[in-house]
Motif scaffolding. Structure first.
Motif, PDB file in Angstrom:
ATOM      1  N   ARG A  93       0.838  -1.198   0.000  1.00 53.72           N
ATOM      2  CA  ARG A  93       0.000   0.000   0.000  1.00 53.72           C
ATOM      3  C   ARG A  93       0.870   1.243   0.000  1.00 53.72           C
ATOM      4  O   ARG A  93       1.551   1.523   0.980  1.00 53.72           O
ATOM      5  CB  ARG A  93      -0.918  -0.004   1.227  1.00 53.72           C
ATOM      6  CG  ARG A  93      -1.816  -1.233   1.299  1.00 53.72           C
ATOM      7  CD  ARG A  93      -2.723  -1.181   2.512  1.00 53.72           C
ATOM      8  NE  ARG A  93      -3.541  -2.384   2.599  1.00 53.72           N
ATOM      9  CZ  ARG A  93      -4.489  -2.579   3.512  1.00 53.72           C
ATOM     10  NH1 ARG A  93      -4.710  -1.658   4.431  1.00 53.72           N
ATOM     11  NH2 ARG A  93      -5.196  -3.694   3.513  1.00 53.72           N
ATOM     12  N   HIS A 132      -6.130  -6.796  -5.366  1.00 55.79           N
ATOM     13  CA  HIS A 132      -6.085  -5.338  -5.463  1.00 55.79           C
ATOM     14  C   HIS A 132      -6.652  -4.674  -4.215  1.00 55.79           C
ATOM     15  O   HIS A 132      -6.162  -3.641  -3.761  1.00 55.79           O
ATOM     16  CB  HIS A 132      -6.853  -4.878  -6.706  1.00 55.79           C
ATOM     17  CG  HIS A 132      -6.304  -5.449  -7.978  1.00 55.79           C
ATOM     18  ND1 HIS A 132      -6.775  -6.622  -8.512  1.00 55.79           N
ATOM     19  CD2 HIS A 132      -5.293  -5.033  -8.787  1.00 55.79           C
ATOM     20  CE1 HIS A 132      -6.089  -6.886  -9.622  1.00 55.79           C
ATOM     21  NE2 HIS A 132      -5.197  -5.953  -9.802  1.00 55.79           N
ATOM     22  N   GLU A 133      -7.684  -5.284  -3.642  1.00 53.35           N
ATOM     23  CA  GLU A 133      -8.265  -4.734  -2.416  1.00 53.35           C
ATOM     24  C   GLU A 133      -7.274  -4.810  -1.260  1.00 53.35           C
ATOM     25  O   GLU A 133      -7.138  -3.869  -0.483  1.00 53.35           O
ATOM     26  CB  GLU A 133      -9.545  -5.500  -2.059  1.00 53.35           C
ATOM     27  CG  GLU A 133     -10.243  -4.984  -0.814  1.00 53.35           C
ATOM     28  CD  GLU A 133     -11.500  -5.770  -0.500  1.00 53.35           C
ATOM     29  OE1 GLU A 133     -12.051  -5.563   0.598  1.00 53.35           O
ATOM     30  OE2 GLU A 133     -11.931  -6.575  -1.339  1.00 53.35           O
ATOM     31  N   ARG A 134      -6.559  -5.935  -1.156  1.00 51.89           N
ATOM     32  CA  ARG A 134      -5.583  -6.088  -0.073  1.00 51.89           C
ATOM     33  C   ARG A 134      -4.479  -5.046  -0.168  1.00 51.89           C
ATOM     34  O   ARG A 134      -3.960  -4.573   0.836  1.00 51.89           O
ATOM     35  CB  ARG A 134      -4.959  -7.483  -0.127  1.00 51.89           C
ATOM     36  CG  ARG A 134      -5.872  -8.583   0.396  1.00 51.89           C
ATOM     37  CD  ARG A 134      -5.136  -9.913   0.386  1.00 51.89           C
ATOM     38  NE  ARG A 134      -5.895 -10.954   1.052  1.00 51.89           N
ATOM     39  CZ  ARG A 134      -5.437 -12.179   1.269  1.00 51.89           C
ATOM     40  NH1 ARG A 134      -4.221 -12.505   0.866  1.00 51.89           N
ATOM     41  NH2 ARG A 134      -6.183 -13.076   1.880  1.00 51.89           N
ATOM     42  N   ALA A 135      -4.111  -4.701  -1.402  1.00 52.33           N
ATOM     43  CA  ALA A 135      -3.036  -3.734  -1.599  1.00 52.33           C
ATOM     44  C   ALA A 135      -3.555  -2.299  -1.678  1.00 52.33           C
ATOM     45  O   ALA A 135      -2.770  -1.381  -1.920  1.00 52.33           O
ATOM     46  CB  ALA A 135      -2.272  -4.068  -2.877  1.00 52.33           C
ATOM     47  N   SER A 136      -4.861  -2.114  -1.456  1.00 47.74           N
ATOM     48  CA  SER A 136      -5.491  -0.787  -1.525  1.00 47.74           C
ATOM     49  C   SER A 136      -5.216  -0.111  -2.869  1.00 47.74           C
ATOM     50  O   SER A 136      -4.958   1.095  -2.937  1.00 47.74           O
ATOM     51  CB  SER A 136      -4.992   0.100  -0.375  1.00 47.74           C
ATOM     52  OG  SER A 136      -5.409  -0.425   0.858  1.00 47.74           O
ATOM     53  N   MET A 137      -5.245  -0.899  -3.947  1.00 47.61           N
ATOM     54  CA  MET A 137      -5.031  -0.332  -5.268  1.00 47.61           C
ATOM     55  C   MET A 137      -6.333   0.254  -5.800  1.00 47.61           C
ATOM     56  O   MET A 137      -7.390  -0.379  -5.718  1.00 47.61           O
ATOM     57  CB  MET A 137      -4.515  -1.402  -6.242  1.00 47.61           C
ATOM     58  CG  MET A 137      -3.149  -1.940  -5.888  1.00 47.61           C
ATOM     59  SD  MET A 137      -2.585  -3.161  -7.088  1.00 47.61           S
ATOM     60  CE  MET A 137      -1.008  -3.635  -6.396  1.00 47.61           C
TER      61      MET A 137
END
Length: 281
Positions: free
Chosen positions: A92, A186-191
């Motif tokens: 993130r 993508h959600e885990r990486a706040s992309m």
């Protein structure tokens, strides 16, 4: 019956690989960090498909745990016929926003683990003259979007080199280069992936099915779907100055700012056409 070892096997593409391989009769070795989740998934797969499922809890950024997985790949009594190097994650923030220690751990997972496990698997597979290595890379490797993209570029080139070295040995190496896949990555990486058209996204079952099919054929590069194969070829041959201009984080930020500004202008025009709305408020 053959056995496959899958890293990062409790979520996303790794989980889909586990289910599809079990569905075609492969015994499994599942590798991931979360012991409880590993055991739960292993039990589910055993119940549904009746295959043997072993588990190894390991954070691949830790050298000692990586060695445990590498040792499992060299077991002569219970050999592994397919290695799926899938483990990976995003961070993130931009390169300068994230502590360098976090970048180092990510690189250890994305690159060092692929190197060490591929080396361990390939050496014993060549002795048996059969086997396959599937490394999950990404089309991001053709872009200029930070350390993650750079690591995936390394995975692709490394796999191509390995495939050439293994030619004629009965062992193959394949790099999977997916685009945007509907997983929690993508959600885990706040992309920020808002605004991407629906047609951009691929479904995990389709990506894994295509990857396993290409691996069985010994194909070196696997890019699911015509649209992404086209995008990959464009990204590969396009001048790097253009690639940098349209894929850098700064370009994406400017694009999102323009999108917000356009939405505000449209909202303002709607208010001008319907002034009674402001009165009602």
């Amino acid at each position: 019956m053959t056995r496959a070892l899958v890293t990062g096997s409790t979520a996303g593409l790794g989980l889909e690989f586990a289910w599809q391989l079990a569905g075609t009769g492969h015994d499994l070795v599942l590798v991931a960090r979360n012991e409880d989740r590993l055991q739960a998934i292993a039990a589910q797969i055993r119940d549904v498909h009746g295959v043997d499922v072993q588990t190894l809890a390991a954070d691949l950024s830790e050298r000692s745990r990586l060695e445990v997985v590498a040792k499992r790949l060299t077991d002569p009594v219970d050999p592994v016929d397919l290695l799926v190097n899938n483990a990976g994650y995003g961070l993130r923030g931009t390169f300068l926003e994230v502590p360098v220690e976090d970048h180092e751990r990510q690189m250890d997972t994305l690159m060092r683990a692929v190197l060490v496990l591929s080396h361990a698997a390939a050496r014993v597979m060549v002795q048996r003259r059969r086997g396959a290595i599937l490394n999950v890379s990404s089309l991001a490797g053709y872009t200029a979007t930070g350390p993650y993209a750079a690591s995936k570029s390394w995975v692709t080139v490394f796999t191509e080199s390995l495939a050439m070295e293994l030619k004629g040995t009965g062992v193959t190496a394949t790099a999977l280069l997916p685009g945007f896949v509907q997983t929690e990555f993508h959600e885990r990486a706040s992309m920020n992936v808002e605004g991407l058209p629906r047609v951009t996204w691929l479904k995990a079952p389709y990506v894994v099915e295509q990857a396993l099919r290409d691996t069985a054929r010994g194909q070196v590069i696997s890019i699911p779907s015509v649209k992404y194969r086209t995008a990959g070829e464009v990204g590969r041959i396009a001048p790097r100055s253009i690639v940098r201009a349209v894929t850098s984080p700064r370009w994406h930020q400017k694009l999102m700012e323009k999108k917000v500004a356009r939405a505000r202008r449209q909202a303002s025009r709607r208010d001008l056409r319907a002034p009674w709305r402001r009165d009602a408020e």
